[in-house]
Design a protein around this motif. Structure first.
Motif, PDB file in Angstrom:
ATOM      1  N   MET A 102       0.860  -1.376  -0.151  1.00 53.33           N
ATOM      2  CA  MET A 102      -0.144   0.015   0.025  1.00 53.33           C
ATOM      3  C   MET A 102       0.862   1.293   0.224  1.00 53.33           C
ATOM      4  O   MET A 102       0.585   2.318  -0.551  1.00 53.33           O
ATOM      5  N   GLU A 103       1.821   1.190   0.710  1.00 46.03           N
ATOM      6  CA  GLU A 103       2.846   2.344   0.907  1.00 46.03           C
ATOM      7  C   GLU A 103       3.537   2.522  -0.490  1.00 46.03           C
ATOM      8  O   GLU A 103       3.826   3.840  -1.195  1.00 46.03           O
ATOM      9  N   ILE A 104       3.784   1.487  -1.170  1.00 45.19           N
ATOM     10  CA  ILE A 104       4.339   1.733  -2.701  1.00 45.19           C
ATOM     11  C   ILE A 104       3.425   2.109  -3.321  1.00 45.19           C
ATOM     12  O   ILE A 104       3.585   2.976  -4.454  1.00 45.19           O
ATOM     13  N   MET A 105       2.361   1.780  -3.676  1.00 47.30           N
ATOM     14  CA  MET A 105       1.055   2.217  -4.439  1.00 47.30           C
ATOM     15  C   MET A 105       0.904   3.836  -4.151  1.00 47.30           C
ATOM     16  O   MET A 105       0.728   4.713  -5.148  1.00 47.30           O
ATOM     17  N   LYS A 106       1.001   4.070  -2.787  1.00 50.93           N
ATOM     18  CA  LYS A 106       0.542   5.510  -2.350  1.00 50.93           C
ATOM     19  C   LYS A 106       1.828   6.421  -2.908  1.00 50.93           C
ATOM     20  O   LYS A 106       1.725   7.529  -3.085  1.00 50.93           O
ATOM     21  N   ALA A 107       3.177   6.081  -3.081  1.00 49.55           N
ATOM     22  CA  ALA A 107       4.241   6.741  -3.268  1.00 49.55           C
ATOM     23  C   ALA A 107       4.392   6.865  -4.743  1.00 49.55           C
ATOM     24  O   ALA A 107       5.081   7.774  -5.323  1.00 49.55           O
ATOM     25  N   ARG A 108       3.812   5.900  -5.539  1.00 45.32           N
ATOM     26  CA  ARG A 108       3.869   5.926  -6.958  1.00 45.32           C
ATOM     27  C   ARG A 108       2.945   6.943  -7.667  1.00 45.32           C
ATOM     28  O   ARG A 108       1.671   6.912  -7.507  1.00 45.32           O
ATOM     29  N   HIS A 109       3.339   7.849  -8.434  1.00 46.23           N
ATOM     30  CA  HIS A 109       2.656   9.001  -9.397  1.00 46.23           C
ATOM     31  C   HIS A 109       3.013   8.809 -10.526  1.00 46.23           C
ATOM     32  O   HIS A 109       4.186   8.514 -11.111  1.00 46.23           O
ATOM     33  N   SER A 110       2.383   9.396 -11.482  1.00 42.49           N
ATOM     34  CA  SER A 110       2.930   9.623 -12.749  1.00 42.49           C
ATOM     35  C   SER A 110       4.067  10.465 -13.097  1.00 42.49           C
ATOM     36  O   SER A 110       3.844  11.707 -12.472  1.00 42.49           O
ATOM     37  N   VAL A 111       5.082  10.241 -13.776  1.00 41.84           N
ATOM     38  CA  VAL A 111       6.217  11.154 -13.929  1.00 41.84           C
ATOM     39  C   VAL A 111       6.626  11.279 -15.341  1.00 41.84           C
ATOM     40  O   VAL A 111       6.752  10.231 -15.914  1.00 41.84           O
ATOM     41  N   ARG A 112       6.687  12.582 -15.807  1.00 39.06           N
ATOM     42  CA  ARG A 112       6.991  12.577 -17.274  1.00 39.06           C
ATOM     43  C   ARG A 112       8.405  13.245 -17.478  1.00 39.06           C
ATOM     44  O   ARG A 112       8.789  13.375 -18.480  1.00 39.06           O
ATOM     45  N   SER A 113       9.030  13.983 -16.545  1.00 37.04           N
ATOM     46  CA  SER A 113      10.367  14.472 -16.765  1.00 37.04           C
ATOM     47  C   SER A 113      11.235  13.787 -15.887  1.00 37.04           C
ATOM     48  O   SER A 113      10.930  13.442 -14.493  1.00 37.04           O
ATOM     49  N   TYR A 114      12.695  13.286 -16.560  1.00 39.76           N
ATOM     50  CA  TYR A 114      13.317  12.444 -15.883  1.00 39.76           C
ATOM     51  C   TYR A 114      14.739  13.056 -16.065  1.00 39.76           C
ATOM     52  O   TYR A 114      15.023  14.185 -16.674  1.00 39.76           O
ATOM     53  N   LEU A 115      15.613  12.815 -14.955  1.00 40.64           N
ATOM     54  CA  LEU A 115      17.102  12.906 -15.020  1.00 40.64           C
ATOM     55  C   LEU A 115      18.028  12.312 -15.809  1.00 40.64           C
ATOM     56  O   LEU A 115      17.293  11.162 -16.327  1.00 40.64           O
ATOM     57  N   ASP A 116      18.837  12.858 -16.271  1.00 44.08           N
ATOM     58  CA  ASP A 116      19.756  12.258 -17.108  1.00 44.08           C
ATOM     59  C   ASP A 116      20.841  11.292 -16.077  1.00 44.08           C
ATOM     60  O   ASP A 116      21.982  11.624 -16.202  1.00 44.08           O
ATOM     61  N   LYS A 117      20.044  10.228 -16.036  1.00 48.05           N
ATOM     62  CA  LYS A 117      20.922   9.190 -14.925  1.00 48.05           C
ATOM     63  C   LYS A 117      20.643   7.886 -15.275  1.00 48.05           C
ATOM     64  O   LYS A 117      19.364   7.424 -15.158  1.00 48.05           O
ATOM     65  N   PRO A 118      21.495   7.132 -15.955  1.00 57.35           N
ATOM     66  CA  PRO A 118      21.274   5.755 -16.261  1.00 57.35           C
ATOM     67  C   PRO A 118      20.866   4.814 -15.051  1.00 57.35           C
ATOM     68  O   PRO A 118      21.231   5.099 -14.027  1.00 57.35           O
ATOM     69  N   ILE A 119      20.135   3.700 -15.539  1.00 53.74           N
ATOM     70  CA  ILE A 119      19.669   2.876 -14.501  1.00 53.74           C
ATOM     71  C   ILE A 119      20.875   1.988 -14.335  1.00 53.74           C
ATOM     72  O   ILE A 119      21.297   1.230 -15.179  1.00 53.74           O
ATOM     73  N   PRO A 120      21.251   1.615 -13.044  1.00 52.27           N
ATOM     74  CA  PRO A 120      22.415   0.777 -12.548  1.00 52.27           C
ATOM     75  C   PRO A 120      22.205  -0.601 -13.421  1.00 52.27           C
ATOM     76  O   PRO A 120      21.124  -1.024 -13.334  1.00 52.27           O
ATOM     77  N   GLN A 121      23.209  -1.497 -13.604  1.00 52.21           N
ATOM     78  CA  GLN A 121      23.175  -2.641 -14.275  1.00 52.21           C
ATOM     79  C   GLN A 121      22.418  -3.743 -12.857  1.00 52.21           C
ATOM     80  O   GLN A 121      21.651  -4.619 -13.453  1.00 52.21           O
TER      81      GLN A 121
END
Length: 221
Positions: free
Chosen positions: A5-24
Motif C-alpha cells: 500500500m505504501e508503494i502504491m501511495k508513493a507511485r505517481h505518474s512522472v514525465r520529466s526524468y533526470l539524465d541518470k542511467p539505471i544501474p546494471q
C-alpha cells in the motif's frame, strides 16, 4: 500488506526524468521480474534502456515528456484479453520499479515508435516510461470509495482495503471508470462500454485490488 500500500501511495505518474542511467543491478532485477511476469501472463514485455528516440517525437513533446530514454513495451499475442493482461502484469512491473526507486508513467499515444521486437501475431499494447524522475510526481485527484463501489461501514476490511488500493491505480486521463460490487465473497468489477483504454485500466485496477484485498479472501464473480 502495509508495504505494498505504501508503494502504491508513493507511485505517481512522472514525465520529466533526470539524465541518470539505471544501474546494471537494478536492470537485472527488473529484467528478471519481467521475464517471470511474461511467463505468468503469456506476454512479451520488454524493457528498453538508453533509447531516447521513442520519447523524442512531436507526440512525446505534446505529452510533455522530458529526457526519457528508458521504457517498458507491453507486448503480447493478439487476444481478446490481451489489454487486460497487459494492464495487470504491466502494473506489477511498475510497482516493482517503484520499489526499486524508479518512476514511471503509462503512455497510450504520446510517444514515437518503440524499439521493441514485435513478433508475428503480436501487438504492442502500450508503453510505460521509466527512469529517475526529476520529482516523485503528484497524487492524482480521486473519486471516493462510495463513487466506485458499494462499500459501506459494514463491509469486510479486506474489501475496504481493496477499494482504497483500486483508487490509487493509474487510469487513462484519470477517468476511474470502474465499479466494484460485493456479494458474499464474490467481487464483480465492471467498466462502461465506451472510454479510453478501459480494458488496460481494468487490468491495472484488478492488480491493485488483489494485492491489497488478498486472493485468499475473495473470488472474482
Amino acid at each position: 500488506m502495509t508495504e505494498i500500500m505504501e508503494i502504491m501511495k508513493a507511485r505517481h505518474s512522472v514525465r520529466s526524468y533526470l539524465d541518470k542511467p539505471i544501474p546494471q543491478d537494478i536492470r537485472k532485477q527488473l529484467d528478471d521480474y519481467a521475464a517471470e511476469l511474461n511467463r505468468q501472463g503469456n506476454l512479451n514485455m520488454q524493457i528498453i534502456y538508453d533509447e531516447p528516440q521513442c520519447f523524442n517525437s512531436r507526440l512525446a513533446h505534446y505529452g510533455r515528456f522530458e529526457n526519457c530514454s528508458n521504457y517498458i513495451a507491453v507486448i503480447g499475442k493478439k487476444a481478446a484479453d490481451l489489454d487486460y493482461r497487459g494492464g495487470y502484469y504491466g502494473e506489477l512491473l511498475v510497482l516493482k520499479a517503484q520499489q526499486l526507486g524508479l518512476n514511471t508513467c503509462w503512455v497510450a499515444l504520446t510517444h514515437g515508435k518503440s524499439q521493441a521486437v514485435i513478433n508475428s501475431g503480436e501487438t504492442e499494447v502500450i508503453i510505460i516510461s521509466l527512469g529517475y524522475g526529476k520529482t516523485a510526481g503528484n497524487p492524482h485527484k480521486s473519486k471516493s470509495a462510495e463513487n466506485v463501489s458499494d462499500v459501506t461501514d459494514d463491509s469486510p476490511q479486506w474489501y475496504k482495503r481493496g477499494i482504497d488500493a483500486a483508487l490509487l491505480a493509474p487510469t487513462a486521463v484519470n477517468q476511474q471508470k470502474f465499479r466494484f460490487t460485493l456479494n458474499g465473497n464474490k467481487v464483480s468489477l465492471k467498466h462502461p462500454l465506451i472510454g479510453t483504454c478501459l480494458d488496460i485500466d481494468t487490468g491495472i485496477v484488478s492488480c491493485h485490488f488483489e494485492l491489497a484485498a488478498g486472493n485468499e479472501n475473495f473470488e472474482w464473480a
